[in-house]
Scaffold this active site. Sequence first.
Site, PDB file in Angstrom:
ATOM      1  N   THR A   1     -18.145  19.247  21.077  1.00 32.39           N
ATOM      2  CA  THR A   1     -18.386  18.111  21.959  1.00 32.39           C
ATOM      3  C   THR A   1     -19.409  17.180  21.318  1.00 32.39           C
ATOM      4  O   THR A   1     -20.249  17.585  20.523  1.00 32.39           O
ATOM      5  CB  THR A   1     -18.916  18.504  23.369  1.00 32.39           C
ATOM      6  OG1 THR A   1     -20.344  18.675  23.316  1.00 32.39           O
ATOM      7  CG2 THR A   1     -18.260  19.759  23.902  1.00 32.39           C
TER       8      THR A   1
ATOM      9  N   SER B   1     -32.047  28.419  24.637  1.00 34.09           N
ATOM     10  CA  SER B   1     -33.360  28.096  25.192  1.00 34.09           C
ATOM     11  C   SER B   1     -34.315  27.779  24.040  1.00 34.09           C
ATOM     12  O   SER B   1     -33.889  27.282  22.989  1.00 34.09           O
ATOM     13  CB  SER B   1     -33.852  29.278  26.040  1.00 34.09           C
ATOM     14  OG  SER B   1     -35.112  29.000  26.570  1.00 34.09           O
TER      15      SER B   1
ATOM     16  N   TYR C   1     -38.925  18.271  28.229  1.00 31.87           N
ATOM     17  CA  TYR C   1     -38.061  19.085  27.361  1.00 31.87           C
ATOM     18  C   TYR C   1     -38.386  20.571  27.545  1.00 31.87           C
ATOM     19  O   TYR C   1     -37.499  21.393  27.804  1.00 31.87           O
ATOM     20  CB  TYR C   1     -38.241  18.665  25.894  1.00 31.87           C
ATOM     21  CG  TYR C   1     -37.541  19.597  24.939  1.00 31.87           C
ATOM     22  CD1 TYR C   1     -36.165  19.507  24.738  1.00 31.87           C
ATOM     23  CD2 TYR C   1     -38.243  20.605  24.270  1.00 31.87           C
ATOM     24  CE1 TYR C   1     -35.508  20.394  23.871  1.00 31.87           C
ATOM     25  CE2 TYR C   1     -37.600  21.483  23.413  1.00 31.87           C
ATOM     26  CZ  TYR C   1     -36.238  21.378  23.221  1.00 31.87           C
ATOM     27  OH  TYR C   1     -35.590  22.261  22.385  1.00 31.87           O
TER      28      TYR C   1
ATOM     29  N   LEU D   1     -27.952  23.132  14.585  1.00 30.96           N
ATOM     30  CA  LEU D   1     -27.653  24.438  15.189  1.00 30.96           C
ATOM     31  C   LEU D   1     -26.179  24.545  15.588  1.00 30.96           C
ATOM     32  O   LEU D   1     -25.534  25.559  15.336  1.00 30.96           O
ATOM     33  CB  LEU D   1     -28.547  24.685  16.413  1.00 30.96           C
ATOM     34  CG  LEU D   1     -28.459  26.107  16.962  1.00 30.96           C
ATOM     35  CD1 LEU D   1     -28.997  27.122  15.956  1.00 30.96           C
ATOM     36  CD2 LEU D   1     -29.210  26.250  18.270  1.00 30.96           C
TER      37      LEU D   1
ATOM     38  N   LYS E   1     -36.186  23.803  29.348  1.00 26.68           N
ATOM     39  CA  LYS E   1     -35.856  25.099  28.734  1.00 26.68           C
ATOM     40  C   LYS E   1     -36.333  26.256  29.624  1.00 26.68           C
ATOM     41  O   LYS E   1     -35.708  27.304  29.691  1.00 26.68           O
ATOM     42  CB  LYS E   1     -36.459  25.184  27.320  1.00 26.68           C
ATOM     43  CG  LYS E   1     -35.828  24.187  26.342  1.00 26.68           C
ATOM     44  CD  LYS E   1     -34.346  24.480  26.110  1.00 26.68           C
ATOM     45  CE  LYS E   1     -33.682  23.489  25.190  1.00 26.68           C
ATOM     46  NZ  LYS E   1     -32.263  23.749  24.946  1.00 26.68           N
TER      47      LYS E   1
ATOM     48  N   LYS F   1     -19.072  10.983  15.777  1.00 27.69           N
ATOM     49  CA  LYS F   1     -19.830  12.225  15.549  1.00 27.69           C
ATOM     50  C   LYS F   1     -18.953  13.456  15.773  1.00 27.69           C
ATOM     51  O   LYS F   1     -19.097  14.460  15.082  1.00 27.69           O
ATOM     52  CB  LYS F   1     -21.052  12.266  16.458  1.00 27.69           C
ATOM     53  CG  LYS F   1     -22.266  11.585  15.838  1.00 27.69           C
ATOM     54  CD  LYS F   1     -23.438  11.801  16.746  1.00 27.69           C
ATOM     55  CE  LYS F   1     -24.737  11.901  16.008  1.00 27.69           C
ATOM     56  NZ  LYS F   1     -25.844  12.235  16.916  1.00 27.69           N
TER      57      LYS F   1
HETATM   58  N1  LIG Z   1     -34.912  22.296  16.400  1.00 29.59           N
HETATM   59  C1  LIG Z   1     -35.631  23.328  16.832  1.00 29.59           C
HETATM   60  O1  LIG Z   1     -36.563  23.811  16.174  1.00 29.59           O
HETATM   61  C2  LIG Z   1     -35.291  23.948  18.170  1.00 29.59           C
HETATM   62  C3  LIG Z   1     -36.171  24.896  18.687  1.00 29.59           C
HETATM   63  C4  LIG Z   1     -35.840  25.509  19.899  1.00 29.59           C
HETATM   64  C5  LIG Z   1     -34.666  25.192  20.543  1.00 29.59           C
HETATM   65  N2  LIG Z   1     -33.835  24.251  20.004  1.00 29.59           N
HETATM   66  C6  LIG Z   1     -32.590  23.977  20.723  1.00 29.59           C
HETATM   67  O2  LIG Z   1     -31.491  24.136  19.842  1.00 29.59           O
HETATM   68  C7  LIG Z   1     -30.425  23.260  20.236  1.00 29.59           C
HETATM   69  C8  LIG Z   1     -29.992  22.404  19.087  1.00 29.59           C
HETATM   70  O3  LIG Z   1     -31.117  21.762  18.579  1.00 29.59           O
HETATM   71  P1  LIG Z   1     -31.016  20.738  17.380  1.00 29.59           P
HETATM   72  O4  LIG Z   1     -32.424  20.406  17.035  1.00 29.59           O
HETATM   73  O5  LIG Z   1     -30.090  21.266  16.340  1.00 29.59           O
HETATM   74  O6  LIG Z   1     -30.322  19.551  18.137  1.00 29.59           O
HETATM   75  P2  LIG Z   1     -30.360  17.971  17.916  1.00 29.59           P
HETATM   76  O7  LIG Z   1     -30.353  17.648  16.474  1.00 29.59           O
HETATM   77  O8  LIG Z   1     -31.443  17.432  18.773  1.00 29.59           O
HETATM   78  O9  LIG Z   1     -28.954  17.606  18.522  1.00 29.59           O
HETATM   79  C9  LIG Z   1     -28.682  17.773  19.865  1.00 29.59           C
HETATM   80  C10 LIG Z   1     -27.197  17.663  20.082  1.00 29.59           C
HETATM   81  O10 LIG Z   1     -27.014  17.539  21.480  1.00 29.59           O
HETATM   82  C11 LIG Z   1     -26.111  16.492  21.751  1.00 29.59           C
HETATM   83  N3  LIG Z   1     -26.625  15.766  22.911  1.00 29.59           N
HETATM   84  C12 LIG Z   1     -27.854  15.232  23.071  1.00 29.59           C
HETATM   85  N4  LIG Z   1     -27.941  14.634  24.272  1.00 29.59           N
HETATM   86  C13 LIG Z   1     -26.745  14.800  24.879  1.00 29.59           C
HETATM   87  C14 LIG Z   1     -26.208  14.403  26.118  1.00 29.59           C
HETATM   88  N5  LIG Z   1     -26.907  13.680  27.000  1.00 29.59           N
HETATM   89  N6  LIG Z   1     -24.935  14.752  26.418  1.00 29.59           N
HETATM   90  C15 LIG Z   1     -24.186  15.447  25.545  1.00 29.59           C
HETATM   91  N7  LIG Z   1     -24.643  15.855  24.341  1.00 29.59           N
HETATM   92  C16 LIG Z   1     -25.905  15.528  24.008  1.00 29.59           C
HETATM   93  C17 LIG Z   1     -26.070  15.594  20.520  1.00 29.59           C
HETATM   94  O11 LIG Z   1     -24.716  15.268  20.303  1.00 29.59           O
HETATM   95  P3  LIG Z   1     -24.166  13.782  19.992  1.00 29.59           P
HETATM   96  O12 LIG Z   1     -25.329  12.977  19.474  1.00 29.59           O
HETATM   97  O13 LIG Z   1     -23.114  14.039  18.974  1.00 29.59           O
HETATM   98  O14 LIG Z   1     -23.653  13.312  21.295  1.00 29.59           O
HETATM   99  C18 LIG Z   1     -26.576  16.481  19.402  1.00 29.59           C
HETATM  100  O15 LIG Z   1     -25.533  16.983  18.628  1.00 29.59           O
HETATM  101  C19 LIG Z   1     -30.955  22.465  21.423  1.00 29.59           C
HETATM  102  O16 LIG Z   1     -30.578  23.091  22.619  1.00 29.59           O
HETATM  103  C20 LIG Z   1     -32.463  22.552  21.242  1.00 29.59           C
HETATM  104  O17 LIG Z   1     -33.143  22.374  22.445  1.00 29.59           O
HETATM  105  C21 LIG Z   1     -34.123  23.611  18.848  1.00 29.59           C
END
Ligand SMILES: NC(=O)c1ccc[n+]([C@@H]2O[C@H](COP(=O)([O-])OP(=O)(O)OC[C@H]3O[C@@H](n4cnc5c(N)ncnc54)[C@H](OP(=O)(O)O)[C@@H]3O)[C@@H](O)[C@H]2O)c1
Length: 346
Positions: free
Chosen positions: A42, A182, A205, A19, A209, A48
């Site tokens: 960030t 969210s 989690y 995302l 949200k 990364k």
């Molecule tokens: N995937 C879905 O279907 C879905 C659905 C609803 C909402 N979302 C939301 O969409 C957003 C992105 O989701 P995604 O699935 O693409 O993400 P993801 O692959 O889980 O990646 C999360 C990102 O957050 C960073 N991160 C994780 N923990 C952290 C911490 N403690 N401090 C700083 N950075 C941190 C990581 O960066 P580094 O590893 O580079 O540090 C990583 O790039 C999130 O807010 C998620 O909750 C996702």
Amino acid sequence: MSLIKDSTVALITGASSNLGFNIAVRLLEQLPQDKDITLIVTSRTLPKAKDSINDIKKFITEKLPQKRGQVEFDYLLVDFTDMVSVLSAYYELSKRYKHLDYFFVNAAQGVYSGIDWVAATVEVFKNPVEAVTSPTYKLQQVGRKSGDGLGLVFQANVFGPYYLIHKLKPLLSNGGKIIWISSLMSQPKYLSFNDLQLVKSPASYEGSKRLVDLLHYGTYKSLKQNYGIESYVVHPGIFTSFSFFQYLNFFTYYGMLVLFYMARWLGSPYHNIEGYIAANAPVAAALGRVKQNEKVGSATTASGKEYLLVEDTIDTTGSSDVVKYLESLAEEWDDKFKDQIVNSRQ
Ligand SMILES: NC(=O)c1ccc[n+]([C@@H]2O[C@H](COP(=O)([O-])OP(=O)(O)OC[C@H]3O[C@@H](n4cnc5c(N)ncnc54)[C@H](OP(=O)(O)O)[C@@H]3O)[C@@H](O)[C@H]2O)c1
């Protein structure tokens, strides 16, 4: 201060995620052509952060050659589960910039321990669309705390970013926009007001949200009135997440994709699958196409045509309690950091 004068400055937390990357590219596509842009990505780790920048640069070269020379990159290493790291991020940003235009709160984590495959199989057979819309078979650890003694998921997804924004208000004031990411899964049932740090919750989690929704609804009016900052809350629907791959093998990954497409063909508007479609609502909010009092989601038709979907009215019960709690916790950390400043020359 940004090296490019008068550039639009956008900070995307967790830009290495599917995302985060797609928010960056959609923003570059949609910001006015004549604007220079500074993108701050960030990550918790330097490799990364560099990968994120290289991926975005590659996208520009291949798909947006007209933007070459107009985009400046910067990175910030921050771990939201470490308050010293959050404070350092604030110091770095305030040294380097005078103003921030966009702050996308995208980084998030859960503390998963795996998948309950029996429950997953039962759910898939009982109601396949529901199984890939509101899954309850992802196992989460209960009671995990950070090194700061705070609920880990609470700190990563809510308090860490909140504290950074709290410190950065002067940079965001007069026109800055905060876009909270969210989820569809942020139902009230996932949050207990006796456990705002989510340490007793088996669904921390989802609870985090819900806190994000309440935090937005409890602050957006005063941020606008007192600082000229606009806050938005959006959700990206459902898409393939890099972080969950570790729990899947070749078969379960493709099995999941088949179910995602099936859900979409059966009428689910939320199975965006691609990060690009998922980034529609966050960027629409940033560019003023979303109302602050609405939670808007990225959605798709069965054939993959994207659109924005306004969620039913959000139950905001308890938003002022959440805000009060976060404000007092922020004051506590302001005090702790004050006490830690010692005069080393004495
Ligand atoms: N995937 C879905 O279907 C879905 C659905 C609803 C909402 N979302 C939301 O969409 C957003 C992105 O989701 P995604 O699935 O693409 O993400 P993801 O692959 O889980 O990646 C999360 C990102 O957050 C960073 N991160 C994780 N923990 C952290 C911490 N403690 N401090 C700083 N950075 C941190 C990581 O960066 P580094 O590893 O580079 O540090 C990583 O790039 C999130 O807010 C998620 O909750 C996702």
